[in-house]
Scaffold this active site. Structure first.
Site, mmCIF file in Angstrom:
data_model
loop_
_atom_site.group_PDB
_atom_site.id
_atom_site.type_symbol
_atom_site.label_atom_id
_atom_site.label_comp_id
_atom_site.label_asym_id
_atom_site.label_seq_id
_atom_site.Cartn_x
_atom_site.Cartn_y
_atom_site.Cartn_z
ATOM 1 N N ASP A 159 5.606 7.690 6.696
ATOM 2 C CA ASP A 159 4.887 8.786 6.669
ATOM 3 C C ASP A 159 5.568 10.024 7.428
ATOM 4 O O ASP A 159 5.784 11.134 6.732
ATOM 5 C CB ASP A 159 3.402 8.568 7.336
ATOM 6 C CG ASP A 159 2.585 7.248 6.855
ATOM 7 O OD1 ASP A 159 2.266 7.328 5.810
ATOM 8 O OD2 ASP A 159 2.680 6.412 7.684
ATOM 9 N N HIS A 187 -1.898 4.835 10.133
ATOM 10 C CA HIS A 187 -1.182 4.644 8.665
ATOM 11 C C HIS A 187 -2.411 4.669 7.732
ATOM 12 O O HIS A 187 -2.377 3.361 7.161
ATOM 13 C CB HIS A 187 -0.131 3.478 8.777
ATOM 14 C CG HIS A 187 0.563 3.382 7.375
ATOM 15 N ND1 HIS A 187 1.203 4.285 6.511
ATOM 16 C CD2 HIS A 187 0.537 2.527 6.582
ATOM 17 C CE1 HIS A 187 1.652 4.044 5.406
ATOM 18 N NE2 HIS A 187 1.107 2.763 5.282
HETATM 19 P P1 NAD Z 1 4.457 -8.430 -1.759
HETATM 20 O O1 NAD Z 1 3.030 -9.062 -2.403
HETATM 21 O O2 NAD Z 1 5.413 -8.213 -2.655
HETATM 22 O O3 NAD Z 1 5.075 -9.324 -0.334
HETATM 23 C C1 NAD Z 1 4.361 -10.063 0.513
HETATM 24 C C2 NAD Z 1 4.915 -11.296 0.630
HETATM 25 O O4 NAD Z 1 4.254 -11.712 1.904
HETATM 26 C C3 NAD Z 1 4.527 -12.213 -0.414
HETATM 27 O O5 NAD Z 1 5.983 -12.892 -1.002
HETATM 28 C C4 NAD Z 1 3.609 -13.214 0.197
HETATM 29 O O6 NAD Z 1 3.853 -14.663 -0.289
HETATM 30 C C5 NAD Z 1 4.125 -13.207 1.423
HETATM 31 N N1 NAD Z 1 3.059 -13.706 2.572
HETATM 32 C C6 NAD Z 1 1.510 -13.492 2.369
HETATM 33 N N2 NAD Z 1 0.807 -14.225 3.569
HETATM 34 C C7 NAD Z 1 1.965 -14.448 4.189
HETATM 35 C C8 NAD Z 1 2.175 -15.495 5.635
HETATM 36 N N3 NAD Z 1 0.777 -15.603 6.059
HETATM 37 N N4 NAD Z 1 3.158 -15.605 6.139
HETATM 38 C C9 NAD Z 1 4.547 -15.201 5.529
HETATM 39 N N5 NAD Z 1 4.434 -14.556 4.259
HETATM 40 C C10 NAD Z 1 3.271 -14.243 3.614
HETATM 41 O O7 NAD Z 1 4.008 -7.383 -0.801
HETATM 42 P P2 NAD Z 1 4.997 -5.988 -0.397
HETATM 43 O O8 NAD Z 1 5.088 -5.092 -1.493
HETATM 44 O O9 NAD Z 1 6.359 -6.604 0.051
HETATM 45 O O10 NAD Z 1 4.065 -5.452 0.780
HETATM 46 C C11 NAD Z 1 3.797 -6.178 2.003
HETATM 47 C C12 NAD Z 1 2.874 -5.500 2.891
HETATM 48 O O11 NAD Z 1 3.342 -4.076 3.254
HETATM 49 C C13 NAD Z 1 1.483 -5.162 2.094
HETATM 50 O O12 NAD Z 1 0.493 -5.382 3.131
HETATM 51 C C14 NAD Z 1 1.779 -3.501 1.828
HETATM 52 O O13 NAD Z 1 0.532 -2.958 1.860
HETATM 53 C C15 NAD Z 1 2.429 -3.241 3.327
HETATM 54 N N6 NAD Z 1 2.977 -1.935 3.498
HETATM 55 C C16 NAD Z 1 3.110 -1.143 4.357
HETATM 56 C C17 NAD Z 1 3.866 0.070 4.496
HETATM 57 C C18 NAD Z 1 3.694 0.790 5.755
HETATM 58 O O14 NAD Z 1 4.207 2.119 5.696
HETATM 59 N N7 NAD Z 1 3.493 0.429 6.803
HETATM 60 C C19 NAD Z 1 4.404 0.531 3.534
HETATM 61 C C20 NAD Z 1 4.539 -0.314 2.165
HETATM 62 C C21 NAD Z 1 3.866 -1.504 2.234
HETATM 63 C C1 LMR Z 2 2.396 3.078 1.794
HETATM 64 O O1 LMR Z 2 2.030 3.896 2.405
HETATM 65 O O2 LMR Z 2 3.315 3.173 0.810
HETATM 66 C C2 LMR Z 2 2.005 1.692 1.791
HETATM 67 O O3 LMR Z 2 1.190 1.439 2.886
HETATM 68 C C3 LMR Z 2 1.304 0.872 0.767
HETATM 69 C C4 LMR Z 2 0.089 1.569 0.383
HETATM 70 O O4 LMR Z 2 -0.889 0.905 0.326
HETATM 71 O O5 LMR Z 2 -0.035 2.594 0.324
#
Ligand code: NAD
Ligand code: LMR
Length: 324
Positions: A159, A187
């Site tokens: 962000d 967030h």
């Molecule tokens: P994705 O679905 O591509 O990958 C997630 C992975 O986590 C999958 O491979 C899944 O098998 C694995 N997983 C699920 N449960 C698990 C566990 N208990 N232990 C280990 N691995 C496990 O998702 P992504 O696009 O990589 O996003 C991951 C997370 O990050 C999501 O919750 C998304 O919303 C979040 N995210 C946060 C931010 C932020 O700014 N904070 C930004 C982008 C995404």
């Molecule tokens: C983001 O800010 O891009 C991530 O937290 C993914 C989402 O769900 O928005």
């Protein structure tokens, strides 16, 4: 050469990790002289995919990678970990808010908090990326009573970086010209990207942009950027999330240039309830972060900061049963 450090990454076969792991292996997080041991965690159903990622990391012949562990056991993944990036969790789809993921994802973080407590280094630096990141970090910390709560953080650096670019583009300057950007709170769509302290090329941001742009364009654009990416890509942000995770850990470990935003346990600063994981302006030095104090907050800012605090309290109440 320094001794290697152990870096645990969960969700190793997911989208974010497909960018994150390779950049860490290349030295982007801890520098070109810091060898690393990668400890990658996945769920059993994704172990084939994770093994494919390991094959690719090996095929890069990264000089800094000393070893790679791929496992579906959190106790193995967090063994002696110096850094833990908790990425593995379900992402949201179109029309969802991040807190809608609380039920699906919260249990992951209580299990992983316990495993960190039992196996990680006492100085482990934990970054929660999986959403809803702030409250997931609270759950992990509550389940790790033997690790200082201050070691548990959540990511609002994405962000922060989004806000830097919006302001730089608006003022025709570069992101490196912007100082004192702050993201307060969660967030989520209630986060408060605050320009009141911000300077661009030494000039107050409020002297360079219209108030109307700030309130009706800048703030909602930053708050809704995650949703805009999901709409455009059909999947949530991945490479930018990985890049911001690297920025967060790099600065925490090696020091920040000026103010950055990190979601950390509130110590009551700025009148925010103690204990919730709230994004603050911090400076990092010597492996530690410190909240930057003394900013004056007008009524507009105070209202926005309270709104995002309220949401975090509500999220905490919804997971009370997981907080030990
Ligand atoms: P994705 O679905 O591509 O990958 C997630 C992975 O986590 C999958 O491979 C899944 O098998 C694995 N997983 C699920 N449960 C698990 C566990 N208990 N232990 C280990 N691995 C496990 O998702 P992504 O696009 O990589 O996003 C991951 C997370 O990050 C999501 O919750 C998304 O919303 C979040 N995210 C946060 C931010 C932020 O700014 N904070 C930004 C982008 C995404
Ligand atoms: C983001 O800010 O891009 C991530 O937290 C993914 C989402 O769900 O928005």
């Amino acid at each position: 050469m320094k001794d290697p450090v152990r870096i645990a990454i969960t969700g190793g076969a997911g989208q974010i990790s497909y960018s994150l792991i390779f950049r860490i292996a290349a030295g982007d997080m801890l520098g070109p002289d810091q060898p690393v041991i990668l400890q990658l965690l996945e769920i059993p159903q994704a172990m084939d995919a994770l093994n494919g990622v390991v094959m690719e990391v090996n095929d890069c012949a990264f000089p800094l990678v000393q070893d790679i562990v791929a496992t579906d056991d959190p106790n193995t993944a967090f063994k002696d970990a110096d850094f833990a990036l908790l990425v593995g969790a379900r992402p949201r789809g179109p029309g969802m808010e991040r807190k809608d993921l609380l039920e699906a994802n919260a249990a992951i973080f209580s299990v992983q908090g316990k495993a960190l407590n039992d196996h990680a280094s006492r100085d482990v630096k934990v970054l929660v990326v999986g959403n809803p990141a702030n409250t997931n970090a609270l759950i992990a910390s509550a389940n790790a009573p033997d690790i200082d709560a201050g070691q548990f953080t959540a990511m609002t650096r994405l962000d922060h970086n989004r806000a830097l670019t919006q302001l730089a583009q608006k003022t025709g300057k570069h992101v490196t010209d912007v100082e004192n950007m702050i993201i307060w709170g969660n967030h989520s769509a209630t986060q408060y990207p605050d320009l009141a302290q911000c300077k661009v090329d030494g000039k107050a941001a409020f002297d360079l942009v219209e108030r109307d742009w700030y309130e009706t364009d800048f703030i909602p654009t930053v708050q809704q950027r995650g949703a805009a990416i999901i709409k455009a890509r059909g999947a949530s942000s991945a490479a930018s999330a990985a890049s911001s995770a690297i920025d967060h850990m790099h600065d925490w470990a090696l020091g920040s240039k000026g103010i950055v935003s990190m979601a950390i346990p509130s110590d009551g600063s700025y009148g925010i309830e103690e204990g919730i994981i709230y994004s603050y302006p911090v400076r990092c030095q010597g492996g530690k972060y410190e909240i930057v104090q003394g900013f004056e907050l007008d009524e507009f800012s105070q209202e926005k900061m309270k709104a995002t605090e309220k949401e975090l309290r509500e999220e905490r109440a919804a997971v009370e049963h997981l907080l030990g």
